[in-house]
Design an enzyme around this catalytic site. Structure first.
Site, PDB file in Angstrom:
ATOM      1  N   LYS A  45       0.218   6.696  -1.002  1.00  0.00           N
ATOM      2  CA  LYS A  45      -0.986   5.858  -0.958  1.00  0.00           C
ATOM      3  C   LYS A  45      -0.686   4.385  -1.225  1.00  0.00           C
ATOM      4  CE  LYS A  45      -3.842   7.767   0.182  1.00  0.00           C
ATOM      5  NZ  LYS A  45      -4.069   8.242   1.594  1.00  0.00           N
ATOM      6  N   THR A  48       1.927   3.363   3.421  1.00  0.00           N
ATOM      7  CA  THR A  48       2.924   4.020   4.263  1.00  0.00           C
ATOM      8  C   THR A  48       2.452   4.127   5.707  1.00  0.00           C
ATOM      9  OG1 THR A  48       3.255   5.418   2.304  1.00  0.00           O
ATOM     10  CG2 THR A  48       4.517   5.968   4.279  1.00  0.00           C
ATOM     11  N   TRP A  50       0.237   2.440   7.253  1.00  0.00           N
ATOM     12  CA  TRP A  50       0.159   1.093   7.823  1.00  0.00           C
ATOM     13  C   TRP A  50       1.531   0.658   8.326  1.00  0.00           C
ATOM     14  CZ3 TRP A  50      -2.146  -3.583   4.606  1.00  0.00           C
ATOM     15  CH2 TRP A  50      -2.602  -4.556   5.497  1.00  0.00           C
ATOM     16  N   TRP A  73       2.946  11.110  12.488  1.00  0.00           N
ATOM     17  CA  TRP A  73       3.953  11.934  11.816  1.00  0.00           C
ATOM     18  C   TRP A  73       5.038  12.407  12.780  1.00  0.00           C
ATOM     19  CZ3 TRP A  73      -1.228  13.416  12.176  1.00  0.00           C
ATOM     20  CH2 TRP A  73      -1.515  14.450  13.071  1.00  0.00           C
ATOM     21  N   HIS A 100       8.980   9.778   0.647  1.00  0.00           N
ATOM     22  CA  HIS A 100       8.451   9.457  -0.681  1.00  0.00           C
ATOM     23  C   HIS A 100       9.471   9.793  -1.768  1.00  0.00           C
ATOM     24  CE1 HIS A 100       4.524   8.355   0.611  1.00  0.00           C
ATOM     25  NE2 HIS A 100       4.026   9.559   0.789  1.00  0.00           N
ATOM     26  N   ARG A 122       2.460  -0.992  -3.775  1.00  0.00           N
ATOM     27  CA  ARG A 122       1.047  -1.361  -3.912  1.00  0.00           C
ATOM     28  C   ARG A 122       0.687  -1.363  -5.385  1.00  0.00           C
ATOM     29  NH1 ARG A 122      -3.985   2.123  -1.241  1.00  0.00           N
ATOM     30  NH2 ARG A 122      -5.582   0.482  -1.342  1.00  0.00           N
ATOM     31  N   SER A 130      -6.764   5.592  -4.831  1.00  0.00           N
ATOM     32  CA  SER A 130      -6.566   6.170  -3.502  1.00  0.00           C
ATOM     33  C   SER A 130      -5.965   7.568  -3.586  1.00  0.00           C
ATOM     34  CB  SER A 130      -5.659   5.247  -2.676  1.00  0.00           C
ATOM     35  OG  SER A 130      -5.521   5.719  -1.355  1.00  0.00           O
ATOM     36  N   TYR A 185       1.635  -4.063  -0.269  1.00  0.00           N
ATOM     37  CA  TYR A 185       0.369  -3.847   0.426  1.00  0.00           C
ATOM     38  C   TYR A 185      -0.490  -5.105   0.345  1.00  0.00           C
ATOM     39  CZ  TYR A 185      -3.974  -1.276   1.561  1.00  0.00           C
ATOM     40  OH  TYR A 185      -5.132  -0.818   2.133  1.00  0.00           O
ATOM     41  N   MET A 224      -7.355   1.123  13.090  1.00  0.00           N
ATOM     42  CA  MET A 224      -6.520   2.262  12.710  1.00  0.00           C
ATOM     43  C   MET A 224      -7.355   3.438  12.221  1.00  0.00           C
ATOM     44  SD  MET A 224      -3.233   0.509  10.823  1.00  0.00           S
ATOM     45  CE  MET A 224      -2.754   2.110  10.190  1.00  0.00           C
ATOM     46  N   LYS A 250     -10.874   2.987   2.566  1.00  0.00           N
ATOM     47  CA  LYS A 250     -11.387   1.618   2.504  1.00  0.00           C
ATOM     48  C   LYS A 250     -10.365   0.585   2.978  1.00  0.00           C
ATOM     49  CE  LYS A 250     -14.854   2.020  -1.188  1.00  0.00           C
ATOM     50  NZ  LYS A 250     -15.283   1.467  -2.500  1.00  0.00           N
ATOM     51  N   GLY A 251      -9.123   0.747   2.569  1.00  0.00           N
ATOM     52  CA  GLY A 251      -8.087  -0.192   2.990  1.00  0.00           C
ATOM     53  C   GLY A 251      -8.256  -1.584   2.427  1.00  0.00           C
TER      54      GLY A 251
END
Length: 288
Positions: A45, A48, A50, A73, A100, A122, A130, A185, A224, A250-251
């Site tokens: 979160k 990634t 993005w 993916w 990750h 981030r 998130s 981020y 996106m 939300k981004g």
């Protein structure tokens, strides 16, 4: 065997058995990176998806066809996932690989390769929020009764994928050894165009203004979030329940303000200083 409730453990870190097996984790650690590989590394979160989309567009010179017709993916498969071997494609340009996993498991192999490594970080308050909502919709992750309960586990590093603090510090410590490109981020949010140019320079992929425009327009959150190749609505409801929360929710930067109490914020700031004072990393908590 239904692995939705299975937990795999590696290096003291718990991972969902729905996506990982002992064999897939072993394969990830033994994987031979090649010159030309592009490796995206992040804590969950943290932006990634993005970055996967940005790299897809960079290597298609801004052409959105692949980004709107092939699931992300498949374009940038996860090294440690069970389906990685089946999805990794050879001979079609740079291999974009996502992970990750923590530095202690992968850094040695990357140091001996000529792969280009990108680390996306981030601010941990927004990550916690998130990640909490991701737990609500991802049926392969533990369920929490409240954000307060989740936040305590997150602060203690007792959530799947381990401690945010250890993950970020571990990989940042490899910045020189790996020639790692570190980006946040928040930097992408604040000045996407500038960040994109820096990334293109790191990758050795010069772009014309028109191509940069196309990438910038396609990688906006509203675009996106409606792209089914990115927003995970292709995943069956029994695995990801979008009625509980959207994968792309939300981004924004600073959503933590809507969830942290004053007391939680003070406690988290204290913990952050204790954990991060020795590495010099700074984070942007709001763009207001």
């Amino acid at each position: 065997m239904d692995r939705m409730d299975v937990i795999e453990t590696i290096a003291g870190i718990q991972l969902p058995g729905h996506l990982h097996t002992a064999q897939s984790l072993q394969y990830a650690q033994e994987f031979q990176f090649q010159e030309g590989d592009i490796v995206i590394i992040s804590y969950p979160k943290s932006g990634t998806t993005w970055m996967q989309e940005i790299l897809t567009l960079i290597y298609s010179q801004g052409d959105t066809e692949v980004a709107t017709s092939v699931p992300n993916w498949e374009r940038a498969p996860w090294l440690e996932h069970t389906f990685f071997k089946d999805l990794l494609k050879e001979g079609e340009g740079p291999r974009i690989i996502t992970t990750h996993l923590p530095s202690e498991l992968l850094a040695p192999a990357l140091q001996n390769s000529k792969a280009k490594v990108i680390y996306v970080a981030r601010n941990p308050k927004d990550v916690a929020v998130s990640f909490y909502y991701f737990h609500k919709m991802a049926k392969f992750l533990p369920d929490f009764d409240s954000f307060t309960e989740f936040l305590q586990k997150f602060q203690d590093g007792q959530v799947h994928y381990g401690s945010w603090f250890q993950h970020v510090k571990g990989w940042y410590a490899q910045k020189t050894n790996l020639g790692l490109f570190y980006i946040t981020y928040e930097a992408l949010q604040k000045n996407f165009r500038h960040s994109l140019k820096k990334l293109c320079k790191f990758l050795g992929c010069p772009m014309y203004s028109r191509e940069l425009d196309q990438i910038q327009n396609h990688c906006k959150f509203p675009v996106m979030s409606q792209n089914v190749m990115v927003n995970y609505t292709l995943i069956p409801h029994k695995i990801m329940d979008h009625d509980q929360s959207k994968f792309m929710r939300k981004g924004i930067v600073g959503d933590w303000k809507e969830h942290f109490t004053d007391e939680q914020n003070v406690e988290f700031d204290k913990l952050f200083q204790e954990k991060m004072s020795d590495c010099g990393l700074q984070f942007v908590w709001s763009l207001d």
